[in-house]
Write a protein that holds these residues in place. Structure first.
Motif, PDB file in Angstrom:
ATOM      1  N   THR A 157      -6.202  21.106   8.633  1.00  0.00           N
ATOM      2  CA  THR A 157      -6.024  22.666   9.089  1.00  0.00           C
ATOM      3  C   THR A 157      -6.049  22.755  10.861  1.00  0.00           C
ATOM      4  OG1 THR A 157      -7.216  23.042   6.974  1.00  0.00           O
ATOM      5  CG2 THR A 157      -7.419  24.802   8.622  1.00  0.00           C
ATOM      6  N   SER A 158      -5.414  23.556  11.112  1.00  0.00           N
ATOM      7  CA  SER A 158      -5.341  23.680  12.588  1.00  0.00           C
ATOM      8  C   SER A 158      -6.410  24.411  13.163  1.00  0.00           C
ATOM      9  CB  SER A 158      -3.859  24.375  12.787  1.00  0.00           C
ATOM     10  OG  SER A 158      -3.618  25.458  12.600  1.00  0.00           O
ATOM     11  N   GLU A 172      -4.244  28.466  31.129  1.00  0.00           N
ATOM     12  CA  GLU A 172      -4.097  29.701  30.628  1.00  0.00           C
ATOM     13  C   GLU A 172      -3.178  29.901  29.337  1.00  0.00           C
ATOM     14  OE1 GLU A 172      -5.026  33.077  33.648  1.00  0.00           O
ATOM     15  OE2 GLU A 172      -3.971  31.255  35.029  1.00  0.00           O
ATOM     16  N   THR A 173      -3.014  28.747  28.673  1.00  0.00           N
ATOM     17  CA  THR A 173      -2.125  28.684  27.493  1.00  0.00           C
ATOM     18  C   THR A 173      -3.038  28.556  26.338  1.00  0.00           C
ATOM     19  OG1 THR A 173      -0.778  28.016  28.895  1.00  0.00           O
ATOM     20  CG2 THR A 173      -0.174  27.612  26.672  1.00  0.00           C
ATOM     21  N   THR A 174      -2.578  29.292  25.080  1.00  0.00           N
ATOM     22  CA  THR A 174      -3.320  28.950  23.748  1.00  0.00           C
ATOM     23  C   THR A 174      -2.188  28.147  23.111  1.00  0.00           C
ATOM     24  OG1 THR A 174      -4.187  31.188  23.822  1.00  0.00           O
ATOM     25  CG2 THR A 174      -3.875  30.024  21.663  1.00  0.00           C
ATOM     26  N   TYR A 175      -3.052  26.901  22.560  1.00  0.00           N
ATOM     27  CA  TYR A 175      -2.542  25.920  21.846  1.00  0.00           C
ATOM     28  C   TYR A 175      -2.953  25.775  20.530  1.00  0.00           C
ATOM     29  CZ  TYR A 175      -0.487  24.159  26.383  1.00  0.00           C
ATOM     30  OH  TYR A 175       0.059  23.797  27.397  1.00  0.00           O
ATOM     31  N   GLU A 176      -2.059  25.302  19.441  1.00  0.00           N
ATOM     32  CA  GLU A 176      -2.469  25.204  18.077  1.00  0.00           C
ATOM     33  C   GLU A 176      -2.548  23.490  17.807  1.00  0.00           C
ATOM     34  OE1 GLU A 176      -1.486  26.245  13.416  1.00  0.00           O
ATOM     35  OE2 GLU A 176       0.240  26.595  15.152  1.00  0.00           O
ATOM     36  N   PHE A 177      -3.556  23.274  17.546  1.00  0.00           N
ATOM     37  CA  PHE A 177      -3.916  21.739  17.531  1.00  0.00           C
ATOM     38  C   PHE A 177      -4.050  21.429  15.764  1.00  0.00           C
ATOM     39  CE2 PHE A 177      -5.587  22.887  21.571  1.00  0.00           C
ATOM     40  CZ  PHE A 177      -4.877  21.904  22.156  1.00  0.00           C
ATOM     41  N   ALA A 178      -3.497  20.361  15.470  1.00  0.00           N
ATOM     42  CA  ALA A 178      -3.720  19.746  14.287  1.00  0.00           C
ATOM     43  C   ALA A 178      -3.689  18.239  14.285  1.00  0.00           C
ATOM     44  CB  ALA A 178      -2.602  20.055  13.105  1.00  0.00           C
ATOM     45  N   VAL A 179      -4.223  17.727  13.125  1.00  0.00           N
ATOM     46  CA  VAL A 179      -4.135  15.923  13.183  1.00  0.00           C
ATOM     47  C   VAL A 179      -3.885  15.362  11.717  1.00  0.00           C
ATOM     48  CG1 VAL A 179      -6.745  16.008  12.826  1.00  0.00           C
ATOM     49  CG2 VAL A 179      -5.682  13.942  13.806  1.00  0.00           C
ATOM     50  N   LEU A 180      -3.012  14.231  11.934  1.00  0.00           N
ATOM     51  CA  LEU A 180      -2.936  13.584  10.575  1.00  0.00           C
ATOM     52  C   LEU A 180      -3.482  12.143  10.738  1.00  0.00           C
ATOM     53  CD1 LEU A 180      -0.313  11.830  10.753  1.00  0.00           C
ATOM     54  CD2 LEU A 180       0.864  13.552  10.470  1.00  0.00           C
ATOM     55  N   ALA A 181      -3.753  11.419   9.625  1.00  0.00           N
ATOM     56  CA  ALA A 181      -4.265  10.066   9.316  1.00  0.00           C
ATOM     57  C   ALA A 181      -3.176   9.149   9.067  1.00  0.00           C
ATOM     58  CB  ALA A 181      -5.440   9.895   8.599  1.00  0.00           C
ATOM     59  N   ASP A 193       1.004  -1.087  -0.002  1.00  0.00           N
ATOM     60  CA  ASP A 193       0.019  -0.022  -0.057  1.00  0.00           C
ATOM     61  C   ASP A 193       0.713   1.113   0.184  1.00  0.00           C
ATOM     62  OD1 ASP A 193      -2.113   1.879   0.231  1.00  0.00           O
ATOM     63  OD2 ASP A 193      -2.073   1.616   2.473  1.00  0.00           O
ATOM     64  N   THR A 194       0.537   2.172  -0.848  1.00  0.00           N
ATOM     65  CA  THR A 194       1.537   3.296  -1.000  1.00  0.00           C
ATOM     66  C   THR A 194       0.676   4.615  -1.210  1.00  0.00           C
ATOM     67  OG1 THR A 194       1.410   3.263  -3.512  1.00  0.00           O
ATOM     68  CG2 THR A 194       3.488   2.064  -2.318  1.00  0.00           C
ATOM     69  N   GLU A 195      -0.658   4.250  -0.980  1.00  0.00           N
ATOM     70  CA  GLU A 195      -1.697   5.608  -0.984  1.00  0.00           C
ATOM     71  C   GLU A 195      -1.955   6.050   0.465  1.00  0.00           C
ATOM     72  OE1 GLU A 195      -6.430   6.172  -2.206  1.00  0.00           O
ATOM     73  OE2 GLU A 195      -5.080   4.634  -3.384  1.00  0.00           O
ATOM     74  N   ALA A 196      -1.787   7.146   0.446  1.00  0.00           N
ATOM     75  CA  ALA A 196      -1.952   7.859   1.811  1.00  0.00           C
ATOM     76  C   ALA A 196      -3.411   8.165   2.020  1.00  0.00           C
ATOM     77  CB  ALA A 196      -1.100   9.148   2.062  1.00  0.00           C
ATOM     78  N   PRO A 197      -3.614   8.153   3.271  1.00  0.00           N
ATOM     79  CA  PRO A 197      -5.130   8.375   3.619  1.00  0.00           C
ATOM     80  C   PRO A 197      -5.421   9.961   3.565  1.00  0.00           C
ATOM     81  CG  PRO A 197      -4.216   7.490   5.587  1.00  0.00           C
ATOM     82  CD  PRO A 197      -3.024   7.820   4.469  1.00  0.00           C
ATOM     83  N   THR A 198      -6.810  10.426   3.246  1.00  0.00           N
ATOM     84  CA  THR A 198      -6.966  11.551   2.919  1.00  0.00           C
ATOM     85  C   THR A 198      -6.879  12.493   4.415  1.00  0.00           C
ATOM     86  OG1 THR A 198      -9.244  11.257   3.517  1.00  0.00           O
ATOM     87  CG2 THR A 198      -8.708  11.068   1.355  1.00  0.00           C
ATOM     88  N   ILE A 199      -6.815  13.810   4.172  1.00  0.00           N
ATOM     89  CA  ILE A 199      -6.526  14.692   5.153  1.00  0.00           C
ATOM     90  C   ILE A 199      -7.805  14.912   6.064  1.00  0.00           C
ATOM     91  CG2 ILE A 199      -6.028  17.073   5.867  1.00  0.00           C
ATOM     92  CD1 ILE A 199      -4.524  17.218   3.238  1.00  0.00           C
ATOM     93  N   PRO A 200      -7.654  14.627   7.424  1.00  0.00           N
ATOM     94  CA  PRO A 200      -8.732  14.980   8.312  1.00  0.00           C
ATOM     95  C   PRO A 200      -9.468  16.320   8.201  1.00  0.00           C
ATOM     96  CG  PRO A 200      -6.977  13.891   9.443  1.00  0.00           C
ATOM     97  CD  PRO A 200      -6.406  14.020   8.192  1.00  0.00           C
ATOM     98  N   THR A 201     -10.640  16.257   8.341  1.00  0.00           N
ATOM     99  CA  THR A 201     -11.420  17.808   8.179  1.00  0.00           C
ATOM    100  C   THR A 201     -12.158  17.995   9.324  1.00  0.00           C
ATOM    101  OG1 THR A 201     -13.256  16.688   6.952  1.00  0.00           O
ATOM    102  CG2 THR A 201     -11.608  17.423   5.584  1.00  0.00           C
ATOM    103  N   ASN A 202     -12.743  19.262   9.346  1.00  0.00           N
ATOM    104  CA  ASN A 202     -13.533  19.431  10.118  1.00  0.00           C
ATOM    105  C   ASN A 202     -13.119  19.437  11.697  1.00  0.00           C
ATOM    106  OD1 ASN A 202     -15.591  20.553   8.163  1.00  0.00           O
ATOM    107  ND2 ASN A 202     -16.357  18.252   8.363  1.00  0.00           N
ATOM    108  N   LEU A 203     -11.886  19.718  11.899  1.00  0.00           N
ATOM    109  CA  LEU A 203     -11.257  19.544  13.175  1.00  0.00           C
ATOM    110  C   LEU A 203     -11.853  20.750  14.349  1.00  0.00           C
ATOM    111  CD1 LEU A 203      -9.171  18.452  15.317  1.00  0.00           C
ATOM    112  CD2 LEU A 203      -7.426  20.108  14.388  1.00  0.00           C
ATOM    113  N   MET A 204     -12.176  20.032  15.546  1.00  0.00           N
ATOM    114  CA  MET A 204     -12.779  21.234  16.442  1.00  0.00           C
ATOM    115  C   MET A 204     -12.302  20.854  17.695  1.00  0.00           C
ATOM    116  SD  MET A 204     -16.857  21.090  15.227  1.00  0.00           S
ATOM    117  CE  MET A 204     -17.269  22.610  16.324  1.00  0.00           C
ATOM    118  N   ALA A 205     -12.110  22.149  18.392  1.00  0.00           N
ATOM    119  CA  ALA A 205     -11.578  22.050  19.958  1.00  0.00           C
ATOM    120  C   ALA A 205     -13.015  22.492  20.845  1.00  0.00           C
ATOM    121  CB  ALA A 205     -10.424  22.930  20.136  1.00  0.00           C
ATOM    122  N   SER A 206     -12.985  21.749  22.094  1.00  0.00           N
ATOM    123  CA  SER A 206     -14.106  21.898  22.873  1.00  0.00           C
ATOM    124  C   SER A 206     -13.735  21.423  24.455  1.00  0.00           C
ATOM    125  CB  SER A 206     -15.376  21.387  22.429  1.00  0.00           C
ATOM    126  OG  SER A 206     -15.275  19.877  22.441  1.00  0.00           O
TER     127      SER A 206
END
Length: 582
Positions: free
Chosen positions: A340-341, A319-328, A256-269
């Protein structure tokens, strides 16, 4: 071992090739193991099986009766085949003061060094013992294994601080080390790296009808359990990922050489002072997505170890702002690009030792005097909903409150959404509404009863202490077995209970044995440090707590049969190990 040179807890997935299943002759042994699982779930199933099947515990001196049959040379039943050197020697040449024969040219190699084993039964476990030339055994010593696959003659060698077992034996070594980790929870880091052993497991498959299969047959006949990574090296791939190993129970998945698609609609709560919930829309892949990697401020932070599309990221600063992102990532370790972060800011830390979360019922539906099912958004303003049955919304104590009807045939209740960060203690204010008497309401967490809260004609605030569930929890307040009244509930609050976390090297060296056990378990501290011990059942409920300052034995005869977790805490560090009660 492979004579012909044929050239991480990660996931839950489905495959496009045949369902993994043991061959007929092994199905009875592996009964109860769910081979549709992967990652930590499969690891736990195999650990329980491997530990429970280990029924005969040899003394170290008794190894002579069985080890030489296990290591028998397939070409000469009178000889053993020595690890690392591959030499064939007479079974009579073992080193022992009680051996009348001469010469004595080989002894016993602990592939996982004896000095590093904490469990007292492990030193005589035949699965980790191999016959070895005396001088080669001395050359290896207690050194960790290292990569040497580029060596020209493909033979074993020592660097003085590490040891390469040779091309023919690297797979044997890897599968023994994996067994020791599974059976005794010994770390890979003391003897090499997991990635190295995964590579060796794949590069040097089990040779049919060679020593490894014979060892599994002989040893399981003696002590009861098998090395599952000899039965099928692909199990290591399913658990830890890495280089794909041979699947002895069926087809290997296609290249398998095909990468997964990019995760979408990332939300923090659901931000707290130390955690943030993330959720996203699943990626797709031609074989199947096996895990998602979470990045915090563009640095890898944690893996989901499954195909789940949500996770609570813990261990954050307040009390810290973080940037989150995810990959598959998929079975072949192909990875998508980062999503998208999104940014999220943690809350102020609770410095007073009080509640870490609360529900004031200010957001319940508009005042209504009828008894009906109600839903509302809690004080944390998350999308998850609180629920109440047989409830009215027109009564108050400190301000707005919810009233449930638990009279006679009425089964009023309040159910929280799934809450992160666990629960230590619960505090709630109650008062009987209208006429009636006094009584109690039941409180359950994750469907486990944890206590009662009283109510009467007067306003009263009560606390249930030492609930102590970690991870995600759900709170239920409901009618107990006796007749009740209409009860107003207000100002619900609870303290958080920390997740089981990974400690420092001192704690990692804490040992528990025998494991499994029926009555006593020995706790072996490497240093005499004040240590808090907590035992949890598989639902996360703490059922035993004690403190020790030196190695000791615990009586666990009152515990039911099954799998438990033991958490050791020294100051601000903790470590968790598995315990099986027979």
């Amino acid at each position: 071992m492979k004579q012909l040179y044929i050239l991480a807890f990660l996931f839950t997935t489905s495959f496009t090739f045949a369902q993994l299943a043991p061959p007929t002759e092994l199905q009875a042994y592996y009964s109860g193991v769910d081979f549709t699982k992967t990652g930590t779930e499969l690891y736990d199933d195999l650990a329980v099986k491997t530990i429970a099947k280990h029924t005969l515990f040899l003394t170290y001196g008794e190894r002579h009766q069985f080890l030489y049959d296990a290591d028998e040379d397939p070409s000469n039943s009178s000889n053993v085949r020595l690890i690392y050197s591959g030499e064939s020697r007479s079974k009579t040449e073992y080193l022992s003061g009680s051996n009348p024969n001469s010469p004595q040219t080989f002894n016993t190699e602990h592939v996982y060094p004896r000095s590093l084993l904490g469990d007292g039964t492990a030193e005589a476990d035949l699965h980790l013992l191999r016959t070895c030339d005396i001088s080669v055994n001395s050359l290896r010593g207690n050194d960790p294994f290292s990569d040497g696959s580029s060596t020209p003659n493909q033979a074993y060698f020592s660097t003085g601080s590490s040891f390469f077992p040779g091309w023919d034996w690297r797979g044997d070594v890897a599968r023994i080390i994996m067994y020791v980790n599974l059976r005794y929870n010994e770390p890979f880091t003391d003897v090499g790296t997991l990635n190295l052993f995964l590579e060796w497991n794949a590069a040097d498959p089990v040779s049919p009808q060679e020593i490894e299969d014979n060892r599994n047959t002989v040893i399981s006949g003696v002590q009861g359990n098998r090395n599952p990574f000899i039965d099928n090296p692909f199990l290591a791939t399913l658990i830890w990922g890495g280089t794909q190993a041979e699947n002895r129970w069926g087809e290997n998945p296609p290249d398998d050489t095909e990468a997964p698609t990019i995760p979408t609609n990332l939300m923090a709560s659901n931000e707290t002072s130390a955690s943030v919930d993330l959720n996203w829309t699943a990626s797709t892949d031609d074989i199947g997505v096996t895990a998602y990697n979470i990045f915090v401020d563009n640095v890898f932070y944690v893996s989901t170890n499954s195909s789940a599309t949500n996770i609570t990221v813990t261990g954050l600063s307040s009390e810290t702002t973080y940037e989150f992102a995810v990959l598959a990532r998929d079975l072949a370790n192909n990875t998508s690009a980062l999503s998208t972060s999104v940014n999220a800011t943690t809350l102020e830390a609770n410095t007073g030792g009080g509640s870490c979360a609360f529900e004031t019922f200010e957001n319940i539906p508009d005042n209504n005097s009828s008894y009906s099912d109600r839903t509302w958004t809690g004080d944390d303003n998350s999308s998850a909903q609180w629920q109440a049955t047989r409830a009215r919304t027109d009564q108050s104590i400190n301000s707005r409150a919810i009233t449930i009807d638990v009279r006679d045939m009425s089964d009023g209740s309040i159910t929280s959404p799934l809450l992160s960060n666990g629960i230590g203690s619960l505090t709630v204010t109650t008062q009987r509404a209208f006429s009636g008497g006094s009584g109690t309401l039941d409180v359950s967490v994750n469907e486990v009863f944890v206590g009662t809260i009283p109510y009467g004609s007067d306003v009263q605030t009560s606390t249930i202490s030492d609930i102590n569930f970690n991870g995600n929890v759900q709170i239920l307040i409901s009618k107990n077995s006796s007749s009740g009244d209409r009860v107003i509930i207000d100002d619900l609050s609870w303290t958080c209970f920390p997740s089981l976390s990974v400690g420092d090297e001192v704690l990692k060296r804490v040992k528990i044995y025998p494991n499994p056990t029926k009555d006593l378990v020995k706790i072996d501290l490497t240093q005499n440090i004040e240590t808090r011990i907590e035992i949890y059942d598989i639902l996360g409920k703490r059922i035993l707590t004690t403190e020790i300052k030196e190695s000791t034995s615990l009586n666990v005869s009152s515990l039911k049969h099954g799998l438990y977790l033991i958490r050791f805490t020294q100051k601000d560090k903790s470590e968790t190990k598995r315990l099986i009660i027979q």
